[in-house]
Write an enzyme that holds these catalytic residues in place. Sequence first.
Site, PDB file in Angstrom:
ATOM      1  NE  ARG A 233     -56.818 102.455  -3.224  1.00 39.43           N
ATOM      2  CZ  ARG A 233     -55.921 102.012  -2.363  1.00 39.43           C
ATOM      3  NH1 ARG A 233     -55.015 102.816  -1.867  1.00 39.43           N
ATOM      4  NH2 ARG A 233     -55.931 100.758  -1.979  1.00 39.43           N
TER       5      ARG A 233
ATOM      6  N   GLY B  70     -39.716 101.106  10.023  1.00 39.10           N
ATOM      7  CA  GLY B  70     -38.894 101.284  11.214  1.00 39.10           C
ATOM      8  C   GLY B  70     -38.429  99.971  11.820  1.00 39.10           C
TER       9      GLY B  70
ATOM     10  CB  SER C  83     -61.718  95.441   1.234  1.00 38.59           C
ATOM     11  OG  SER C  83     -61.007  95.069   0.088  1.00 38.59           O
TER      12      SER C  83
ATOM     13  N   GLY D 228     -43.030 100.774  12.647  1.00 40.42           N
ATOM     14  CA  GLY D 228     -43.920 100.198  11.641  1.00 40.42           C
ATOM     15  C   GLY D 228     -43.100  99.316  10.721  1.00 40.42           C
ATOM     16  CG  LEU D 229     -44.942  97.168   7.362  1.00 38.73           C
ATOM     17  CD1 LEU D 229     -45.618  97.155   6.010  1.00 38.73           C
ATOM     18  CD2 LEU D 229     -44.587  95.756   7.778  1.00 38.73           C
TER      19      LEU D 229
END
Lengths: 659, 252, 237
Positions: A338, A46, A285, A43-44
């Site tokens: 959130r 790794g 979103s 991913g970002l």
Amino acid sequence: MSIIDSKIPEGPVAEKWTNYKAHQRLVNPKNKLKLDVIVVGTGLAGASAAASLGEMGFNVYNFCIQDSPRRAHSIAAQGGINAAKNYQNDGDSVYRLFYDTVKGGDYRAREANVYRLAEVSNAIIDQCVAQGVPFAREYGGTLANRSFGGAQVSRTFYAKGQTGQQLLLGAYSALSAQVNAGKVKLYCRYEMLDVVIIDGRARGIIAKNLVTGKLERFSANAVVIATGGYGNTYFLSTNAMGCNVTAAMACYRKGAYFANPCYVQIHPTCIPVHGDKQSKLTLMSESLRNDGRIWVPKKLEDAKALQAGTKKGSDIPEEDRDYYLERRYPAFGNLVPRDVASRAAKERCDKGYGVNNTGLAVFLDFSESIERLGIDVILQRYGNLFDMYEEITDVNPGELANTINGMKYYNPMMIFPAIHYTMGGIWVDYELQTTIPGLFAIGECNFSDHGANRLGASALMQGLADGYFVLPYTIQNYLADQAIWPRISTDAPEFVEVEKATEARIQKLMNIKGKRSVDSIHKELGHICWEYIGMGRTAEGLKEGIKRIDALRKEFESNLFIPGSREGLNVELDKAVHLDDFITMGKLIAYDALSRNESCGGHFREEYQTEEGEAKRDDANYFYVGCWKYQGTDEAAPELIKEPLEYEAIKVQTRNYKN
Amino acid sequence: MDKNISFTIKYWKQNGPKDQGHFESRQMKDIPGDTSFLEMLDILNEELVEEGKEPFVFDHDCREGICGMCSLYVNGTPHGKTERGATTCQLYMRKFKDGDTITVEPWRSAGFPVIKDCMVDRTAFDKIMQAGGYVSVRTGAPQDANAILIPKQDADEAMDCASCIGCGACVAACKNGSAMLFVSSKVSQLALLPQGRPEAAKRAKAMVAKMDELGFGNCTNTRACEAVCPKCETITNIARLNREFIKAKLAD
Amino acid sequence: MWLCNSSIGRKVVMSVTGIALILFLTFHGCMNVVALISGEAYNMICEFLGANWYAVVATAGLAALTVIHIIYAFWLTLQNRKARGNNRYAVTSKPEKVEWASQNMLVLGIIVVLGMLLHLFNFWYNMMLPELLYGKFDAMMAAQANGVPAPGDGYAWIRFTFSCPVYVVLYIVWLAALWFHLTHGFWSAIQTIGWSGHIWFNRWKTIGNIYVTILVLMFLAVVLGFAFCGSCSSACC
């Protein structure tokens, strides 16, 4: 109780990273060629780490469970990435990004780490632009920014609604360049099942070739795991189907501490669950809350009618609608953070005001804003989201559905909170090293930067900060004296032993030969976790949850059925291994939640709330990182070890969104 | 709000690249219209496992239409027919009718050998990317991001080209098994940006050479690729790649 | 050599030879139309393009282009079939965007080649070859003996050929195939050499369709003109 060393450098918070880099040990270029590093995950974090390490000269072995590094779930991030560039001249600075992140994390993050994150954030943007990431631009050719929750400045860089995709493809391209240069070797469709510890240091991994089914041994001087979060413990989440906690659990079982597992982020605007056949939740979103109003009916009979399907949202007139966020939080209204929005939705649904057939949904309504701004403006802003919503649910939120007493009512969307991101993870020190020397954890997989709650557009920032700018430095401090040792053969007895244990574990699962499918048990785990360890937790509920998870483990170990054979590709077997770890993970979340007698960020204990129902933090007693140490078996309760937090730059305050 | 449908599903079973392969079929009953296509396959697999059978294997992951793992050929179209570009995970069962027969096949192309059932090996795409799908820049301290000014129009067009998810639908749909849409999208993205210009000629040559070496076919401009691309990439990219490639070769 | 060993290079060869052949057809079509207006004028052109050294060179060049185009077509098709793999889809559905012609270029091309062979037999074999082999006078004598038009009288050959309905039908089929082949071939050739973009793609397609339609109509006019009023047209001139 032992105190653990987080190795935070000396000096004022703003100078720590500079000081660290100035004094850390480095590896000379010749020695780099002798050193091997295993990076698990693409991913970002790794991919960027593997690319950067390869470029520096290390020999990198990079693993991913998908068919290509580009599939990692970082790709699904929509919103953007934060950086303290202050391109908008709105008063942004490294300090402000640092402050917002710590505050957003409800004062449970480690100050020094967050400051470093804010400090390197600008370099990430420079790096990505240099790689050819097509960020959105102004007409003058400069970079565009948008604003995001939890900040008073516009500091979010974005590439349409596909920022995660573009950043990941950037990191993937850097990785591809290194593969081409021969510095990184890729292992796709491989899954790390265990880590090999020799003389107290991480020296390799056992990975399963998912196509042949064979276990293979890989030796290296250091192991980096970048395997993402544990959201799929809850079965239904916005995580990808393949996301799992197996690699992290392997490290945990080998002695790496697991920190703050109870901090789980629940995203308020997901498409509700439509039935028990569902396997995945879709995120809408967060930007929809800028113009949409969230409501449920005031009258219980209206809610009943909605649940029975005899009424539609647009049939309920304005005076019978309860805009509960606007009612409870007049100052922030529909734009509360959130965690607050999620809990408020759950509270209404628990009282029976849910609006769909399962009773687990609230409305997000655009009638007012369409009337005020016109449908064209709304479609310009949210057209693609409306399309996506219609694609999934067959309801068009931009369609006029009813007129009552001259008031126009459009089809409202239905939303409900869902598990989205996990702030907790493998404990790491300032160098991103776990409690096992030579074992590092980066990205969502570690716990370090988000405290109890993550702000929007910060996940991408952290993944890339760790991978491009932090780990490639800090790992050298560890590797500096490792080049003198000869490479360890994968025939070493430790490798043989761990492989044998892994095989035994697989055989045990294969041999249960019960009746239930992996998914059916996983679904049950999800229900337990959502019910007892989910958004609103109580001591009693958590205890009940632990009890039920224990019972479920028994069921798993006695009644699991895996079709097919041990050899070759066996998807069900792989899922069973994941589930084995999810069950342990679920219990770990419960233990942590039970021990933390306060409410903060993604952890809400119903006993600890103000009279208005807001989270009540307890800084006097819980101002620490909760680290969990494995006690030899999955059944035994883990030991809690506390890393006290020390704040020098920021004054700890209570979050207030009412006025 | 949707009524349930019942239908026959015909799905491809193949045990490895050398196996002949065959269809199996099954009656699916009362599937809600809100179920996504992949969830329907989850239900199918749940039923199969309950009967003690091996599940039907297919690639999938994010289920949000962005990871590019989906690779199912549904009723004669890669990813199945949707109104706007979408992958199989964004295909919903309400698009089908009661009593339909739904045929699910793998991507069929020499470049993508079958691993099992509908799971195919797309490492060829990675190899093409490794041949040149990048800007050679070291991690570290490049110039400030705003030091490179890029007109909005160029940035937007590059973004459109960069949207490719590498799913391989273009190859699957192409009667020539050509990977030109995939390759041209990456070449276009980087050719449109100033960062990518210095290596543009080298990149075009290297990626095309690797694509040819891996046995993908020659593009004959049938446009089947752009018709099925879930991210709406267009053959304008292919024209651009042709241009870049010819320019590079003529300059040699 | 990149024109042989790269996929784009091979396509460039197809494209350039294709465009050259379209240009030839344009020229040929214009010449034919003259026959509708004046038989004498047509025969003058025939004379000019008769059995001369430059005509032979041009014919050889043209033949080379055609042969390269055909060889590459088969070569590309073989490679593409290999790339496609041995397995075929059980169910297929053609997207609307995909033109039928684009997926059947080889078949269309084969029809075009067969038509071309027929055409060569009808005209080149009867008109140009005898002159080349036996000289003008002998060829004329032989033609007279066989009861066919003289080799130099192209106009008479057109009338002679299209007085036979079978040829008319065959030529119409041929021209139809040619139309399909060229409507795709035209923009495809432009696309392959990279002269296309978001805006120009549609422009080239429109230009191509119009151009090719006019071209084929020119040929068709001659065929139909001579088929239906071969006698009246002769009366005109």
